[in-house]
Design a protein around this motif. Sequence first.
Motif, mmCIF file in Angstrom:
data_model
loop_
_atom_site.group_PDB
_atom_site.id
_atom_site.type_symbol
_atom_site.label_atom_id
_atom_site.label_comp_id
_atom_site.label_asym_id
_atom_site.label_seq_id
_atom_site.Cartn_x
_atom_site.Cartn_y
_atom_site.Cartn_z
ATOM 1 N N THR A 135 171.562 -28.170 -6.953
ATOM 2 C CA THR A 135 172.823 -28.883 -6.784
ATOM 3 C C THR A 135 173.495 -29.073 -8.139
ATOM 4 O OG1 THR A 135 173.874 -30.900 -5.933
ATOM 5 C CG2 THR A 135 171.684 -31.137 -6.896
ATOM 6 N N ASP A 136 174.835 -29.051 -8.143
ATOM 7 C CA ASP A 136 175.589 -29.308 -9.371
ATOM 8 C C ASP A 136 176.354 -30.622 -9.269
ATOM 9 O OD1 ASP A 136 177.587 -28.722 -7.574
ATOM 10 O OD2 ASP A 136 178.351 -26.962 -8.649
ATOM 11 N N GLY A 137 175.961 -31.453 -8.336
ATOM 12 C CA GLY A 137 176.636 -32.728 -8.124
ATOM 13 C C GLY A 137 177.699 -32.645 -7.053
ATOM 14 N N THR A 138 178.169 -31.430 -6.764
ATOM 15 C CA THR A 138 179.182 -31.229 -5.725
ATOM 16 C C THR A 138 178.646 -30.350 -4.607
ATOM 17 O OG1 THR A 138 180.919 -31.374 -7.406
ATOM 18 C CG2 THR A 138 181.537 -30.453 -5.257
ATOM 19 N N ASP A 139 178.180 -29.168 -4.980
ATOM 20 C CA ASP A 139 177.646 -28.219 -4.005
ATOM 21 C C ASP A 139 176.123 -28.191 -4.058
ATOM 22 O OD1 ASP A 139 180.216 -27.351 -3.181
ATOM 23 O OD2 ASP A 139 180.333 -26.064 -4.967
ATOM 24 N N THR A 140 175.521 -27.964 -2.906
ATOM 25 C CA THR A 140 174.065 -27.885 -2.788
ATOM 26 C C THR A 140 173.688 -26.610 -2.057
ATOM 27 O OG1 THR A 140 173.854 -30.293 -2.736
ATOM 28 C CG2 THR A 140 172.000 -29.016 -1.893
ATOM 29 N N VAL A 141 172.735 -25.886 -2.622
ATOM 30 C CA VAL A 141 172.243 -24.640 -2.029
ATOM 31 C C VAL A 141 170.725 -24.712 -1.960
ATOM 32 C CG1 VAL A 141 172.118 -22.141 -2.268
ATOM 33 C CG2 VAL A 141 174.182 -23.339 -2.997
ATOM 34 N N SER A 142 170.166 -24.282 -0.838
ATOM 35 C CA SER A 142 168.711 -24.240 -0.720
ATOM 36 C C SER A 142 168.268 -22.852 -0.269
ATOM 37 C CB SER A 142 168.203 -25.299 0.263
ATOM 38 O OG SER A 142 168.682 -25.047 1.560
ATOM 39 N N ASP A 143 167.050 -22.487 -0.664
ATOM 40 C CA ASP A 143 166.523 -21.167 -0.354
ATOM 41 C C ASP A 143 165.001 -21.245 -0.329
ATOM 42 O OD1 ASP A 143 166.484 -18.528 0.258
ATOM 43 O OD2 ASP A 143 167.267 -17.807 -1.657
ATOM 44 N N GLY A 144 164.386 -20.391 0.466
ATOM 45 C CA GLY A 144 162.930 -20.359 0.554
ATOM 46 C C GLY A 144 162.370 -19.103 -0.071
ATOM 47 N N ILE A 145 161.240 -19.244 -0.752
ATOM 48 C CA ILE A 145 160.551 -18.107 -1.336
ATOM 49 C C ILE A 145 159.086 -18.197 -0.921
ATOM 50 C CG2 ILE A 145 162.083 -17.779 -3.309
ATOM 51 C CD1 ILE A 145 160.117 -19.412 -4.983
ATOM 52 N N GLY A 146 158.450 -17.037 -0.769
ATOM 53 C CA GLY A 146 157.083 -17.077 -0.278
ATOM 54 C C GLY A 146 156.218 -15.952 -0.789
ATOM 55 N N GLY A 147 154.908 -16.138 -0.632
ATOM 56 C CA GLY A 147 153.943 -15.141 -1.048
ATOM 57 C C GLY A 147 152.530 -15.585 -0.746
ATOM 58 N N VAL A 148 151.570 -14.868 -1.308
ATOM 59 C CA VAL A 148 150.154 -15.119 -1.032
ATOM 60 C C VAL A 148 149.680 -16.415 -1.689
ATOM 61 C CG1 VAL A 148 149.320 -13.783 -3.015
ATOM 62 C CG2 VAL A 148 147.856 -14.062 -1.019
ATOM 63 N N ALA A 149 148.807 -17.125 -0.980
ATOM 64 C CA ALA A 149 148.275 -18.406 -1.468
ATOM 65 C C ALA A 149 146.778 -18.465 -1.182
ATOM 66 C CB ALA A 149 148.983 -19.568 -0.783
ATOM 67 N N PHE A 150 146.051 -19.137 -2.070
ATOM 68 C CA PHE A 150 144.631 -19.348 -1.817
ATOM 69 C C PHE A 150 144.194 -20.674 -2.413
ATOM 70 C CE2 PHE A 150 144.850 -16.951 -5.776
ATOM 71 C CZ PHE A 150 143.981 -17.637 -6.602
ATOM 72 N N ALA A 151 143.055 -21.175 -1.923
ATOM 73 C CA ALA A 151 142.532 -22.465 -2.381
ATOM 74 C C ALA A 151 141.019 -22.478 -2.232
ATOM 75 C CB ALA A 151 143.145 -23.610 -1.584
ATOM 76 N N LEU A 152 140.373 -23.323 -3.037
ATOM 77 C CA LEU A 152 138.935 -23.582 -2.949
ATOM 78 C C LEU A 152 138.734 -25.089 -2.877
ATOM 79 C CD1 LEU A 152 137.561 -21.124 -5.672
ATOM 80 C CD2 LEU A 152 137.412 -20.849 -3.192
ATOM 81 N N GLY A 153 137.726 -25.518 -2.112
ATOM 82 C CA GLY A 153 137.511 -26.948 -2.002
ATOM 83 C C GLY A 153 136.146 -27.313 -1.468
#
Length: 194
Positions: A135-153
């Motif tokens: 956002t620049d205080g007036t206009d707001t833009v949103s977008d999604g990005i994705g890819g591979v994910a992993f975790a250990l626990g």
Amino acid sequence: MNKSIVTLAIVGACIPAAAFAQDAAPATTLGGLRVEARATYETPTVSSIVEDDDVYKLGSAFAFGGEIGYDAPLGDWTVGPYAQYEFSTVENCDGSDCLSVKNYLEAGLSVGYSVAASGLVYGKIGYGEMTLEATDGTDTVSDGIGGVAFALGYEQGFGNNFYGRVEGGYADLGQYYGINMQRRHAGVALGMRF
């Protein structure tokens, strides 16, 4: 008389053996439908595809959400699908220009191994998607990005149904307008199995 002595000796030998066999029983596998509440400390980062070794933190903050999954027991192993959603509090501003992370969604496969009657070491691999908002205080833009994910626990059971988890993970979310995006997280979870 001799038969009685022999019978008592056999019974006396079998009782300790049965007790030892009970103590040496294999670890119980944890499985079934589970639901958990999550709190993680996340660090989304960016790196240029033009220059080398120029990794910058977008910010670091807490994310909160939940996960649902199903773990099918296979001996000492568990395997099954999971899906999680977390809303983020990461925001980076320069005056009225702000870039923030709104949420993170992940789904994939979890594999665990029982290390005790109520303990489980697990790993997850899946697809993660992060939503960015500018956002620049007036206009707001949103977008999604994705890819591979992993975790250990590690999961520790408390009683028959409740459990706690500690987890660390990484997601490579691909390119966003010429820069590479990643997400690192470490956190805890409290859940219930049904």
